[in-house]
Design a protein around this motif. Structure first.
Motif, PDB file in Angstrom:
ATOM      1  N   LYS A   1       9.260  22.435  -8.155  1.00 26.13           N
ATOM      2  CA  LYS A   1       8.868  21.186  -8.816  1.00 26.13           C
ATOM      3  C   LYS A   1       9.976  20.143  -8.684  1.00 26.13           C
ATOM      4  N   LYS A   2      11.191  20.583  -8.933  1.00 23.65           N
ATOM      5  CA  LYS A   2      12.316  19.649  -8.876  1.00 23.65           C
ATOM      6  C   LYS A   2      12.456  19.053  -7.479  1.00 23.65           C
ATOM      7  N   GLU A   3      12.346  19.881  -6.452  1.00 25.32           N
ATOM      8  CA  GLU A   3      12.474  19.382  -5.080  1.00 25.32           C
ATOM      9  C   GLU A   3      11.362  18.401  -4.750  1.00 25.32           C
ATOM     10  N   ALA A   4      10.154  18.704  -5.192  1.00 26.57           N
ATOM     11  CA  ALA A   4       9.032  17.793  -4.945  1.00 26.57           C
ATOM     12  C   ALA A   4       9.233  16.471  -5.665  1.00 26.57           C
ATOM     13  N   MET A   5       9.758  16.521  -6.886  1.00 28.81           N
ATOM     14  CA  MET A   5      10.001  15.308  -7.665  1.00 28.81           C
ATOM     15  C   MET A   5      11.102  14.455  -7.035  1.00 28.81           C
ATOM     16  N   LEU A   6      12.150  15.122  -6.557  1.00 25.56           N
ATOM     17  CA  LEU A   6      13.226  14.393  -5.874  1.00 25.56           C
ATOM     18  C   LEU A   6      12.699  13.681  -4.638  1.00 25.56           C
ATOM     19  N   GLU A   7      11.881  14.393  -3.880  1.00 22.13           N
ATOM     20  CA  GLU A   7      11.319  13.810  -2.661  1.00 22.13           C
ATOM     21  C   GLU A   7      10.408  12.632  -2.990  1.00 22.13           C
ATOM     22  N   ALA A   8       9.582  12.786  -4.027  1.00 22.79           N
ATOM     23  CA  ALA A   8       8.652  11.719  -4.411  1.00 22.79           C
ATOM     24  C   ALA A   8       9.403  10.485  -4.908  1.00 22.79           C
ATOM     25  N   THR A   9      10.443  10.692  -5.689  1.00 22.83           N
ATOM     26  CA  THR A   9      11.232   9.574  -6.205  1.00 22.83           C
ATOM     27  C   THR A   9      11.956   8.851  -5.072  1.00 22.83           C
ATOM     28  N   GLN A  10      12.463   9.622  -4.111  1.00 23.22           N
ATOM     29  CA  GLN A  10      13.119   9.022  -2.953  1.00 23.22           C
ATOM     30  C   GLN A  10      12.139   8.188  -2.131  1.00 23.22           C
ATOM     31  N   LYS A  11      10.902   8.668  -2.016  1.00 21.35           N
ATOM     32  CA  LYS A  11       9.879   7.943  -1.264  1.00 21.35           C
ATOM     33  C   LYS A  11       9.561   6.611  -1.925  1.00 21.35           C
ATOM     34  N   VAL A  12       9.524   6.597  -3.245  1.00 22.53           N
ATOM     35  CA  VAL A  12       9.302   5.340  -3.964  1.00 22.53           C
ATOM     36  C   VAL A  12      10.424   4.348  -3.660  1.00 22.53           C
ATOM     37  N   ALA A  13      11.649   4.830  -3.696  1.00 21.04           N
ATOM     38  CA  ALA A  13      12.795   3.957  -3.415  1.00 21.04           C
ATOM     39  C   ALA A  13      12.737   3.420  -1.991  1.00 21.04           C
ATOM     40  N   GLU A  14      12.400   4.277  -1.054  1.00 17.85           N
ATOM     41  CA  GLU A  14      12.374   3.874   0.352  1.00 17.85           C
ATOM     42  C   GLU A  14      11.288   2.842   0.635  1.00 17.85           C
ATOM     43  N   THR A  15      10.141   2.977  -0.022  1.00 19.65           N
ATOM     44  CA  THR A  15       9.052   2.026   0.218  1.00 19.65           C
ATOM     45  C   THR A  15       9.231   0.740  -0.576  1.00 19.65           C
ATOM     46  N   PHE A  16      10.012   0.805  -1.662  1.00 19.01           N
ATOM     47  CA  PHE A  16      10.224  -0.410  -2.458  1.00 19.01           C
ATOM     48  C   PHE A  16      11.152  -1.392  -1.756  1.00 19.01           C
ATOM     49  N   ILE A  17      12.144  -0.898  -1.047  1.00 12.02           N
ATOM     50  CA  ILE A  17      13.149  -1.782  -0.446  1.00 12.02           C
ATOM     51  C   ILE A  17      12.528  -2.809   0.498  1.00 12.02           C
ATOM     52  N   PRO A  18      11.730  -2.410   1.493  1.00 13.10           N
ATOM     53  CA  PRO A  18      11.123  -3.431   2.361  1.00 13.10           C
ATOM     54  C   PRO A  18      10.115  -4.303   1.631  1.00 13.10           C
TER      55      PRO A  18
ATOM     56  N   ALA B   1       0.810  -1.222   0.000  1.00 14.61           N
ATOM     57  CA  ALA B   1       0.000   0.000   0.000  1.00 14.61           C
ATOM     58  C   ALA B   1       0.846   1.276   0.000  1.00 14.61           C
ATOM     59  N   PRO B   2       1.803   1.431   0.921  1.00 13.95           N
ATOM     60  CA  PRO B   2       2.607   2.667   0.889  1.00 13.95           C
ATOM     61  C   PRO B   2       3.445   2.797  -0.371  1.00 13.95           C
ATOM     62  N   TYR B   3       3.903   1.667  -0.921  1.00 15.52           N
ATOM     63  CA  TYR B   3       4.671   1.728  -2.164  1.00 15.52           C
ATOM     64  C   TYR B   3       3.794   2.203  -3.315  1.00 15.52           C
ATOM     65  N   THR B   4       2.589   1.652  -3.408  1.00 14.78           N
ATOM     66  CA  THR B   4       1.667   2.042  -4.466  1.00 14.78           C
ATOM     67  C   THR B   4       1.304   3.519  -4.351  1.00 14.78           C
ATOM     68  N   MET B   5       1.080   3.979  -3.135  1.00 18.02           N
ATOM     69  CA  MET B   5       0.762   5.393  -2.924  1.00 18.02           C
ATOM     70  C   MET B   5       1.930   6.290  -3.331  1.00 18.02           C
ATOM     71  N   ALA B   6       3.145   5.851  -3.019  1.00 12.84           N
ATOM     72  CA  ALA B   6       4.326   6.638  -3.388  1.00 12.84           C
ATOM     73  C   ALA B   6       4.485   6.707  -4.904  1.00 12.84           C
ATOM     74  N   VAL B   7       4.240   5.597  -5.574  1.00 17.59           N
ATOM     75  CA  VAL B   7       4.326   5.560  -7.040  1.00 17.59           C
ATOM     76  C   VAL B   7       3.278   6.487  -7.656  1.00 17.59           C
ATOM     77  N   ASP B   8       2.058   6.431  -7.142  1.00 19.95           N
ATOM     78  CA  ASP B   8       0.983   7.274  -7.677  1.00 19.95           C
ATOM     79  C   ASP B   8       1.269   8.758  -7.443  1.00 19.95           C
ATOM     80  N   THR B   9       1.798   9.082  -6.269  1.00 23.77           N
ATOM     81  CA  THR B   9       2.140  10.466  -5.973  1.00 23.77           C
ATOM     82  C   THR B   9       3.198  10.987  -6.943  1.00 23.77           C
TER      83      THR B   9
END
Length: 241
Positions: free
Chosen positions: A172-189, A61-69
């Motif tokens: 925009k760039k900062e928001a995109m960096l944060e969103a991409t990092q969130k995807v990576a963080e939720t994908f690992i577990p 669920a958190p990974y899917t939400m991060a991807v959608d965001t």
């Protein structure tokens, strides 16, 4: 919501429970010498598999939400860039070379192959698919940084409209960096949990699917294969994924 593939894994676990219930209903005649087919072992196998699959579902669920965001942040970019080109072109003193430099960056941003992580459809090389997608988004963000640098270094580029201003693209760039990092963080577990699940259900020497198939074979030796009891067991399917 669980993906189609996650439902498939969960179906194997649920069918294992159903199979075990059928063995309990057989009663005393179900008495295999193989310890891995005995009811106590089957119950432990089911409990472990159920808990591992639940862990995958909880992490999905958190990974899917991060991807959608992340997708929602990147999706409008192409249309915005079309308008940005016009705003840049309207800037006083912009040369043909500067405009072409802008277009080179925009083409790179628009032409980057965008492969959304398939949180709804798992494949055997899922980790590789995620890595490719992650790299794509990283590359786009890096290219956006180049765009910002060009705008900053263009004399007279200082539009009154907020949507074209450098500060807007920096945000925009900062928001995109944060969103991409969130995807990576939720994908690992999630990826770790999926690996553990795949091992337990399909890859280990005592994996759930192989044990279920062996148990069904054993049931055929103690039941009349024309009986309703055996036919019910035979209909319980298990698939390796």
């Amino acid at each position: 919501m669980a993906s189609t593939s996650e439902v498939g894994h969960a179906k194997n676990v649920a069918n294992f429970k159903l199979l075990m219930n059928n063995f309990v209903a057989i009663g005393a005649p179900y008495n295999p010498t193989n310890p891995q087919l005995q009811l106590t072992f089957l119950q432990n196998k089911y409990t472990l598999s159920f808990n591992i699959q639940k862990s995958v579902n909880d992490l999905l669920a958190p990974y899917t939400m991060a991807v959608d965001t992340r997708e929602q942040l990147f999706k409008p970019l192409n249309k915005e860039l079309t308008k940005l080109r016009k705003a840049y072109k309207a800037t006083e003193g912009v040369t043909a070379v500067e405009l072409e430099n802008l277009m080179t960056i925009i083409r790179k941003l628009k032409g980057e192959k965008k492969s959304k992580p398939k949180s709804q459809a798992e494949t055997p090389d899922e980790a590789e698919t995620h890595s490719t997608s992650q790299l794509s988004y990283d590359q786009r963000t890096n290219t956006l940084d180049a765009l910002i640098s060009l705008l900053q270094n263009t004399p007279n580029y200082n539009p009154n409209e907020p949507e074209y201003q450098v500060a807007t693209y920096q945000a925009k760039k900062e928001a995109m960096l944060e969103a991409t990092q969130k995807v990576a963080e939720t994908f690992i577990p999630l990826n770790t949990a999926r690996s553990e699940r795949n091992k337990e259900l399909y890859l280990a020497d005592d994996n759930l699917v192989d044990i279920a198939i062996k148990a069904k074979d054993y049931a055929a030796t103690i039941l009349d294969t024309n009986s309703a009891q055996y036919k019910a067991i035979a209909k319980i399917k298990f698939r390796k994924r």
